[in-house]
Design a protein around this motif. Structure first.
Motif, PDB file in Angstrom:
ATOM      1  N   PRO A 130       0.782  -1.271   0.010  1.00 49.29           N
ATOM      2  CA  PRO A 130      -0.099   0.010  -0.113  1.00 49.29           C
ATOM      3  C   PRO A 130       0.809   1.368  -0.082  1.00 49.29           C
ATOM      4  O   PRO A 130       0.433   2.367  -0.796  1.00 49.29           O
ATOM      5  CB  PRO A 130      -0.923  -0.088   1.442  1.00 49.29           C
ATOM      6  N   PRO A 131       1.822   1.473   0.600  1.00 47.93           N
ATOM      7  CA  PRO A 131       2.696   2.655   0.602  1.00 47.93           C
ATOM      8  C   PRO A 131       3.176   3.180  -0.845  1.00 47.93           C
ATOM      9  O   PRO A 131       3.558   4.144  -1.216  1.00 47.93           O
ATOM     10  CB  PRO A 131       3.890   2.277   1.822  1.00 47.93           C
ATOM     11  N   ALA A 132       3.349   2.015  -1.615  1.00 47.72           N
ATOM     12  CA  ALA A 132       3.720   2.327  -3.123  1.00 47.72           C
ATOM     13  C   ALA A 132       2.745   2.333  -4.152  1.00 47.72           C
ATOM     14  O   ALA A 132       2.651   2.373  -4.952  1.00 47.72           O
ATOM     15  CB  ALA A 132       4.416   1.007  -3.511  1.00 47.72           C
ATOM     16  N   ARG A 133       1.234   2.699  -3.498  1.00 47.92           N
ATOM     17  CA  ARG A 133       0.143   2.612  -4.286  1.00 47.92           C
ATOM     18  C   ARG A 133       0.166   3.976  -5.298  1.00 47.92           C
ATOM     19  O   ARG A 133      -0.588   3.882  -6.381  1.00 47.92           O
ATOM     20  CB  ARG A 133      -1.221   2.891  -3.559  1.00 47.92           C
ATOM     21  N   ALA A 134       1.029   4.940  -5.126  1.00 46.04           N
ATOM     22  CA  ALA A 134       1.147   6.117  -5.983  1.00 46.04           C
ATOM     23  C   ALA A 134       1.651   5.505  -7.373  1.00 46.04           C
ATOM     24  O   ALA A 134       1.720   6.204  -8.465  1.00 46.04           O
ATOM     25  CB  ALA A 134       2.173   7.165  -5.159  1.00 46.04           C
ATOM     26  N   LEU A 135       2.518   4.093  -7.398  1.00 40.35           N
ATOM     27  CA  LEU A 135       2.846   3.824  -8.525  1.00 40.35           C
ATOM     28  C   LEU A 135       2.038   3.371  -9.584  1.00 40.35           C
ATOM     29  O   LEU A 135       2.238   2.794 -10.627  1.00 40.35           O
ATOM     30  CB  LEU A 135       3.957   2.929  -8.507  1.00 40.35           C
ATOM     31  N   ARG A 136       0.775   3.179  -9.069  1.00 39.42           N
ATOM     32  CA  ARG A 136      -0.249   2.424  -9.811  1.00 39.42           C
ATOM     33  C   ARG A 136      -0.441   3.102 -11.237  1.00 39.42           C
ATOM     34  O   ARG A 136      -0.669   2.202 -12.239  1.00 39.42           O
ATOM     35  CB  ARG A 136      -1.492   2.362  -9.093  1.00 39.42           C
ATOM     36  N   PRO A 137      -0.643   4.299 -11.385  1.00 38.34           N
ATOM     37  CA  PRO A 137      -0.693   4.786 -12.827  1.00 38.34           C
ATOM     38  C   PRO A 137       0.267   4.473 -13.835  1.00 38.34           C
ATOM     39  O   PRO A 137       0.156   4.130 -14.622  1.00 38.34           O
ATOM     40  CB  PRO A 137      -0.711   6.164 -12.568  1.00 38.34           C
ATOM     41  N   ARG A 138       1.411   4.374 -13.167  1.00 37.00           N
ATOM     42  CA  ARG A 138       2.859   4.356 -13.885  1.00 37.00           C
ATOM     43  C   ARG A 138       2.672   2.464 -14.528  1.00 37.00           C
ATOM     44  O   ARG A 138       3.058   1.906 -15.453  1.00 37.00           O
ATOM     45  CB  ARG A 138       3.902   4.060 -13.118  1.00 37.00           C
ATOM     46  N   VAL A 139       2.357   1.700 -13.478  1.00 32.16           N
ATOM     47  CA  VAL A 139       2.191   0.140 -13.795  1.00 32.16           C
ATOM     48  C   VAL A 139       1.001   0.391 -14.831  1.00 32.16           C
ATOM     49  O   VAL A 139       1.211  -0.737 -15.784  1.00 32.16           O
ATOM     50  CB  VAL A 139       1.593  -0.671 -12.533  1.00 32.16           C
ATOM     51  N   LEU A 140      -0.321   0.935 -14.632  1.00 35.11           N
ATOM     52  CA  LEU A 140      -1.323   0.637 -15.820  1.00 35.11           C
ATOM     53  C   LEU A 140      -0.855   1.261 -17.197  1.00 35.11           C
ATOM     54  O   LEU A 140      -1.121   0.574 -17.959  1.00 35.11           O
ATOM     55  CB  LEU A 140      -2.567   1.601 -15.305  1.00 35.11           C
ATOM     56  N   ASP A 141      -0.026   2.132 -17.063  1.00 30.64           N
ATOM     57  CA  ASP A 141       0.465   2.711 -18.398  1.00 30.64           C
ATOM     58  C   ASP A 141       1.444   1.886 -18.953  1.00 30.64           C
ATOM     59  O   ASP A 141       1.288   1.259 -20.017  1.00 30.64           O
ATOM     60  CB  ASP A 141       1.251   4.180 -18.211  1.00 30.64           C
ATOM     61  N   LEU A 142       2.576   1.517 -18.270  1.00 26.45           N
ATOM     62  CA  LEU A 142       3.556   0.470 -18.883  1.00 26.45           C
ATOM     63  C   LEU A 142       2.715  -0.967 -19.333  1.00 26.45           C
ATOM     64  O   LEU A 142       3.064  -1.327 -20.534  1.00 26.45           O
ATOM     65  CB  LEU A 142       4.583   0.040 -17.737  1.00 26.45           C
ATOM     66  N   ASN A 143       1.720  -1.307 -18.427  1.00 25.90           N
ATOM     67  CA  ASN A 143       1.004  -2.636 -18.962  1.00 25.90           C
ATOM     68  C   ASN A 143       0.420  -2.372 -20.151  1.00 25.90           C
ATOM     69  O   ASN A 143       0.504  -3.305 -21.007  1.00 25.90           O
ATOM     70  CB  ASN A 143       0.109  -2.941 -17.834  1.00 25.90           C
ATOM     71  N   ALA A 144      -0.394  -1.292 -20.276  1.00 26.96           N
ATOM     72  CA  ALA A 144      -1.136  -0.995 -21.744  1.00 26.96           C
ATOM     73  C   ALA A 144      -0.061  -0.925 -22.883  1.00 26.96           C
ATOM     74  O   ALA A 144      -0.092  -1.520 -23.957  1.00 26.96           O
ATOM     75  CB  ALA A 144      -1.802   0.199 -21.688  1.00 26.96           C
ATOM     76  N   ARG A 145       1.104  -0.426 -22.632  1.00 29.26           N
ATOM     77  CA  ARG A 145       2.233  -0.250 -23.731  1.00 29.26           C
ATOM     78  C   ARG A 145       2.896  -1.771 -23.864  1.00 29.26           C
ATOM     79  O   ARG A 145       3.065  -2.222 -25.051  1.00 29.26           O
ATOM     80  CB  ARG A 145       3.241   0.760 -23.302  1.00 29.26           C
ATOM     81  N   ILE A 146       2.807  -2.560 -22.845  1.00 30.33           N
ATOM     82  CA  ILE A 146       3.427  -3.758 -23.027  1.00 30.33           C
ATOM     83  C   ILE A 146       2.777  -4.826 -24.069  1.00 30.33           C
ATOM     84  O   ILE A 146       2.918  -5.347 -24.934  1.00 30.33           O
ATOM     85  CB  ILE A 146       3.846  -4.512 -21.689  1.00 30.33           C
TER      86      ILE A 146
END
Length: 265
Positions: A130-146
């Motif tokens: 949970p302390p790393a939840r701010a990274l979620r938009p980045r994960v979503l973006d990279l996943n879509a690109r992958i």
């Protein structure tokens, strides 16, 4: 093996710590990991399989491309797994387009040889830590690109993000960055299904039995302990310009036969 099942004789894994196998073993006995487990699964059908693992912990996607692509191509694999990018996502100012460009360059190079290429999307890190939840938009973006890059080049994708089981704490080691032995086993099973290998199925995505609820005070203590034990040291290495992979080399740089499968721990 049926006539329609894929036949792999030379498997090469490239990537970072997850592919190296951290969280599944230790420094004394060696790291196993999902790629080793996948190789063992393939070897059950193809006893002559040769396997190399060039992954090194701490590597960014660009470093994986620069350091591992050429050696992997020289091994002439017919199956390659390419998994990298999480180390990039955890750094300030990450350029997900540049990360994808490095991944896609590897997709292009490997598929051009006729090899089957396998890659993953990343799970919801905000649910794992949970302390790393701010990274979620980045994960979503990279996943879509992958996903898009994989579709362009016929790369097999295991899409972990939508699967609730991938964020179960039992799937992760204490640092929440590397899969546990159970997690590595399920990742290998997911890869086997995606290829697809004989006898594989979707059981890897089944939820685990429910955990007992954790109260807020205990959860706060757990999060503080994680920050102090794992996130803090990681940030300190970044400030110092150091990496967990400094001085490290690939654990299995050459193609070698695969030993008999080991029981899932």
């Amino acid at each position: 093996m049926s006539a329609t099942s894929p036949r792999f004789r030379r498997y090469v894994a490239v990537g970072d710590s997850q592919t190296e196998g951290l969280g599944d073993g230790d420094e004394a006995t060696g790291w196993r990991g999902w790629a080793d487990r996948l190789a063992e699964t393939i070897a059950q059908q193809e006893p002559d399989l040769l396997y190399a693992n060039l992954a090194v912990r701490g590597r960014l996607a660009g470093q994986v491309r620069a350091e591992q692509l050429a050696p992997a191509l020289a091994l002439q694999p017919d199956l390659v797994s390419v998994v990298a990018g999480m180390n990039d996502l955890m750094r300030p100012g990450v350029d997900t387009a540049a990360v994808t460009a490095d991944l896609e360059a590897m997709f292009v190079a490997f598929t051009a040889t006729g090899a089957r290429v396998l890659t993953f999307t990343f799970p919801d890190i905000g649910r794992i830590a949970p302390p790393a939840r701010a990274l979620r938009p980045r994960v979503l973006d990279l996943n879509a690109r992958i996903r898009a890059a994989a579709e362009r080049h016929g790369v097999v994708v295991v899409d972990f993000f939508p699967r609730a089981a991938t964020t179960d704490p039992r799937m992760w080691s204490a640092d929440r960055l590397h899969a546990s032995p159970l997690g590595h086993a399920r990742i290998a099973a997911a890869a086997a299904e995606a290829l697809p290998l004989p006898g594989s199925d979707s059981g890897w995505a089944e939820p685990l039995p429910p955990l007992a609820p954790v109260g807020l005070p205990r959860r706060a203590v757990q999060e503080a302990a994680w920050i102090g034990s794992f996130l803090g040291p990681w940030l300190l290495r970044r400030v110092r310009g150091r990496s967990s992979g400094d001085g490290r080399t690939a654990k299995r740089p050459d193609l070698r036969p695969v030993t008999a499968p080991q029981p899932v721990r």
